[in-house]
Write a protein that holds these residues in place. Structure first.
Motif, mmCIF file in Angstrom:
data_model
loop_
_atom_site.group_PDB
_atom_site.id
_atom_site.type_symbol
_atom_site.label_atom_id
_atom_site.label_comp_id
_atom_site.label_asym_id
_atom_site.label_seq_id
_atom_site.Cartn_x
_atom_site.Cartn_y
_atom_site.Cartn_z
ATOM 1 N N PRO A 382 0.841 -1.065 -0.106
ATOM 2 C CA PRO A 382 -0.100 0.062 -0.126
ATOM 3 C C PRO A 382 0.844 1.274 0.171
ATOM 4 C CG PRO A 382 -0.879 -1.699 1.790
ATOM 5 C CD PRO A 382 0.539 -2.188 1.053
ATOM 6 N N VAL A 383 0.448 2.203 -0.759
ATOM 7 C CA VAL A 383 1.166 3.725 -0.911
ATOM 8 C C VAL A 383 0.273 4.203 0.232
ATOM 9 C CG1 VAL A 383 1.563 5.698 -2.110
ATOM 10 C CG2 VAL A 383 1.419 3.521 -3.275
ATOM 11 N N THR A 384 1.312 4.826 1.194
ATOM 12 C CA THR A 384 0.874 5.940 2.332
ATOM 13 C C THR A 384 1.257 7.032 2.205
ATOM 14 O OG1 THR A 384 2.706 4.804 3.559
ATOM 15 C CG2 THR A 384 0.700 3.875 3.948
ATOM 16 N N ASP A 385 2.101 7.317 1.672
ATOM 17 C CA ASP A 385 2.699 8.726 1.295
ATOM 18 C C ASP A 385 2.609 9.472 0.099
ATOM 19 O OD1 ASP A 385 4.214 11.083 1.716
ATOM 20 O OD2 ASP A 385 6.181 10.338 2.078
ATOM 21 N N GLU A 386 1.525 10.272 0.079
ATOM 22 C CA GLU A 386 1.284 11.054 -1.320
ATOM 23 C C GLU A 386 2.408 11.832 -1.794
ATOM 24 O OE1 GLU A 386 -1.047 14.809 -0.189
ATOM 25 O OE2 GLU A 386 -2.205 12.945 0.366
ATOM 26 N N ARG A 387 3.375 12.161 -0.856
ATOM 27 C CA ARG A 387 4.558 12.953 -1.212
ATOM 28 C C ARG A 387 5.494 12.033 -1.560
ATOM 29 N NH1 ARG A 387 2.391 15.699 3.257
ATOM 30 N NH2 ARG A 387 1.482 17.871 2.627
ATOM 31 N N GLY A 388 5.578 10.677 -1.554
ATOM 32 C CA GLY A 388 6.613 9.952 -1.662
ATOM 33 C C GLY A 388 7.283 9.941 -3.350
ATOM 34 N N THR A 389 8.364 9.371 -3.313
ATOM 35 C CA THR A 389 8.858 9.343 -4.869
ATOM 36 C C THR A 389 9.142 7.889 -5.240
ATOM 37 O OG1 THR A 389 11.030 9.834 -4.065
ATOM 38 C CG2 THR A 389 9.828 11.585 -4.817
ATOM 39 N N VAL A 390 9.192 7.441 -6.574
ATOM 40 C CA VAL A 390 9.740 6.266 -7.021
ATOM 41 C C VAL A 390 11.038 6.192 -7.646
ATOM 42 C CG1 VAL A 390 9.032 4.269 -8.350
ATOM 43 C CG2 VAL A 390 7.150 5.520 -7.155
ATOM 44 N N THR A 391 11.842 5.497 -7.470
ATOM 45 C CA THR A 391 13.119 5.605 -7.894
ATOM 46 C C THR A 391 13.529 3.799 -8.461
ATOM 47 O OG1 THR A 391 14.471 4.983 -6.058
ATOM 48 C CG2 THR A 391 13.777 7.172 -6.154
ATOM 49 N N ALA A 392 14.883 4.178 -8.999
ATOM 50 C CA ALA A 392 15.292 2.917 -9.488
ATOM 51 C C ALA A 392 15.585 1.734 -8.682
ATOM 52 C CB ALA A 392 16.569 3.053 -10.444
ATOM 53 N N ASP A 393 15.440 1.953 -7.360
ATOM 54 C CA ASP A 393 15.473 1.122 -6.381
ATOM 55 C C ASP A 393 14.248 0.315 -5.969
ATOM 56 O OD1 ASP A 393 18.157 2.035 -5.744
ATOM 57 O OD2 ASP A 393 17.649 3.423 -4.065
ATOM 58 N N ASP A 394 13.214 0.917 -6.664
ATOM 59 C CA ASP A 394 11.858 0.230 -6.559
ATOM 60 C C ASP A 394 11.744 -0.873 -7.553
ATOM 61 O OD1 ASP A 394 10.635 1.595 -4.349
ATOM 62 O OD2 ASP A 394 10.653 3.508 -5.609
ATOM 63 N N LEU A 395 12.696 -0.991 -8.479
ATOM 64 C CA LEU A 395 12.475 -1.932 -9.608
ATOM 65 C C LEU A 395 12.682 -3.234 -8.743
ATOM 66 C CD1 LEU A 395 14.968 -0.406 -12.272
ATOM 67 C CD2 LEU A 395 12.377 -0.742 -12.463
ATOM 68 N N GLY A 396 11.945 -4.467 -9.114
ATOM 69 C CA GLY A 396 11.852 -5.657 -8.646
ATOM 70 C C GLY A 396 13.069 -6.478 -9.307
ATOM 71 N N PRO A 397 12.822 -7.682 -9.040
ATOM 72 C CA PRO A 397 14.000 -8.711 -9.596
ATOM 73 C C PRO A 397 13.679 -8.903 -10.961
ATOM 74 C CG PRO A 397 12.443 -9.775 -7.871
ATOM 75 C CD PRO A 397 12.313 -8.441 -7.913
ATOM 76 N N GLU A 398 12.440 -8.726 -11.549
ATOM 77 C CA GLU A 398 12.152 -9.077 -12.886
ATOM 78 C C GLU A 398 12.259 -7.894 -13.471
ATOM 79 O OE1 GLU A 398 8.254 -10.437 -13.108
ATOM 80 O OE2 GLU A 398 8.702 -12.444 -12.367
#
Length: 417
Positions: A382-398
């Motif tokens: 679940p996304v809880t922080d509306e001010r959050g950012t998505v980065t390359a670190d969020d890439l999964g193993p696939e």
């Protein structure tokens, strides 16, 4: 009445018939001759949507029962736009736009009809072939004189516009004359005896029958189908996310499959009859399923409809992706994908704007409301922080990032070089 011809019997038992101009005469014609019939499709967009699928299925059943269907492309009438039951005039399109749209909507027919030169092979014809070469004064003398303005004003499609005191241009008023002329011209060129269409086209089709009578054609016929809404009252072909397009480049086969998988319980039997070619006894068996078992009938519906439009491989891939995504918690290969440059990912992207870019939210405000309601997920969390950012670190193993809204809408973010 009990029809003796295969085509009308199928149309009746599957729920395609709203009105027929002469039931006995048309049934006799189908029982004794190879009948040619047409439906017109105006190029208002680059793809048809699910709202046109009933008409396409009618053409398919024409061919399946040994008759000849014509898909009439409205390259000429598209220059005007059908005013039927519209509150205002359609935006006029350029000839370049119409040509591009015609190219797009032709794609939808490839898996439904067999085209060729045989007596029951389907034809695809553009009414620009004859409409664009008409001379105005001779057309008025030869054709226009047969139309009563008093009668034209009485048609619901015109009367309702005028009763609301909404403008109806002289250009639009001519649409019904051109559609009637199409019927006569198709009879002269191809022996066409029947026009099919939605119930909103009844007045226009009857105009064509009357014009044919005045100009000496054989008896022409009309058959219209009901205008469908879902059990909840929604218009077929429209969802909260927009139109359910038939072309794969405007709506993925997976999303198309999901639309049918999410059919309301009360609509399953009706949609199986209208949008698949499954035998009636198999449809009765599926319709008898109750409670959780009805989901199996919905999967059959989704598989069959998607197969007809996109082919069996695309349907199987969509079903497999849905199974892995919803039943096994994995990520299916057919999920919609968007590409984001790796450099942009490394710099970080606002999570709300990423959901908007992926088409899972219409605006940052909508995405923000989804966060507050617990509706957004990033990689199934679940996304809880509306001010959050998505980065390359969020890439999964696939090698991708999975975005989800609720349980049914997903997309994959894939980095590009």
């Amino acid at each position: 009445m009990a029809f003796k011809s295969d085509f009308l019997r199928i149309m009746s038992e599957r729920g395609f018939i709203h009105q027929i101009s002469d039931e006995t005469g048309l049934d006799d014609l189908f029982a004794t001759e190879t009948v040619t019939a047409y439906i017109g499709f105006d190029p208002t967009a680059k793809s048809l949507h699910v709202g046109s699928l009933m008409q396409i299925m009618m053409l398919r059943w024409m061919q399946q029962t040994g008759h000849q269907p014509i898909a009439l492309m409205g390259g000429g009438t598209g220059m005007i736009g059908d005013p039927s039951f519209k509150d205002e005039a359609r935006k006029l399109q350029t000839s370049e736009t119409i040509t591009a749209n015609l190219s797009g909507i032709r794609q939808a027919f490839e898996n439904y009809l067999s085209f060729g030169d045989g007596p029951t092979d389907a034809l695809m014809i553009d009414n620009a072939e004859w409409l664009m070469d008409l001379e105005y004064v001779p057309f008025l003398r030869d054709v226009g004189r047969h139309f009563s303005v008093n009668r034209m004003l009485s048609f619901d499609s015109v009367r309702m516009r005028l009763e609301r005191e909404q403008s109806l241009s002289f250009l639009e008023f001519n649409y019904m004359i051109l559609q009637a002329y199409d019927f006569v011209e198709l009879n002269r060129r191809h022996g066409c005896r029947l026009q099919l269409g939605g119930s909103d086209q009844w007045g226009n089709i009857v105009n064509g029958i009357d014009l044919g009578h005045r100009l000496g054609t054989p008896q022409l016929y009309a058959l219209t189908s009901p205008l469908l809404t879902t059990s909840s009252g929604a218009k077929m072909g429209k969802t909260a996310d927009g139109a359910v397009w038939l072309n794969a480049d405007m709506l993925s086969p997976y999303d198309f499959w999901q639309f049918w998988r999410n059919t309301e319980d009360a609509d399953v039997e009706r949609f199986l009859k209208l949008y698949t070619t499954l035998p009636m006894d198999e449809i009765a068996r599926l319709a008898a399923l109750k409670d959780a078992e009805i989901n199996e009938a919905k999967k059959v519906l989704a598989n069959e409809v998607t197969t007809l439009l996109h082919g069996r491989d695309a349907a199987d891939e969509a079903a497999d992706t849905a199974r892995r995504t919803f039943e096994e918690g994995q990520t299916g290969s057919a999920l919609p994908r968007i590409e984001i440059s790796r450099s942009e990912l490394e710099g970080g992207i606002g999570i709300l704007s990423l959901f908007v870019t992926a088409g899972l939210a219409s605006s940052n405000g909508e995405a923000r409301r989804q966060v507050k309601g617990g509706g957004l997920k990033l990689n199934d969390r679940p996304v809880t922080d509306e001010r959050g950012t998505v980065t390359a670190d969020d890439l999964g193993p696939e090698g991708h990032i999975k975005l989800s809204v609720g349980k049914k809408r997903h997309a994959l973010v894939v980095p590009s070089s």
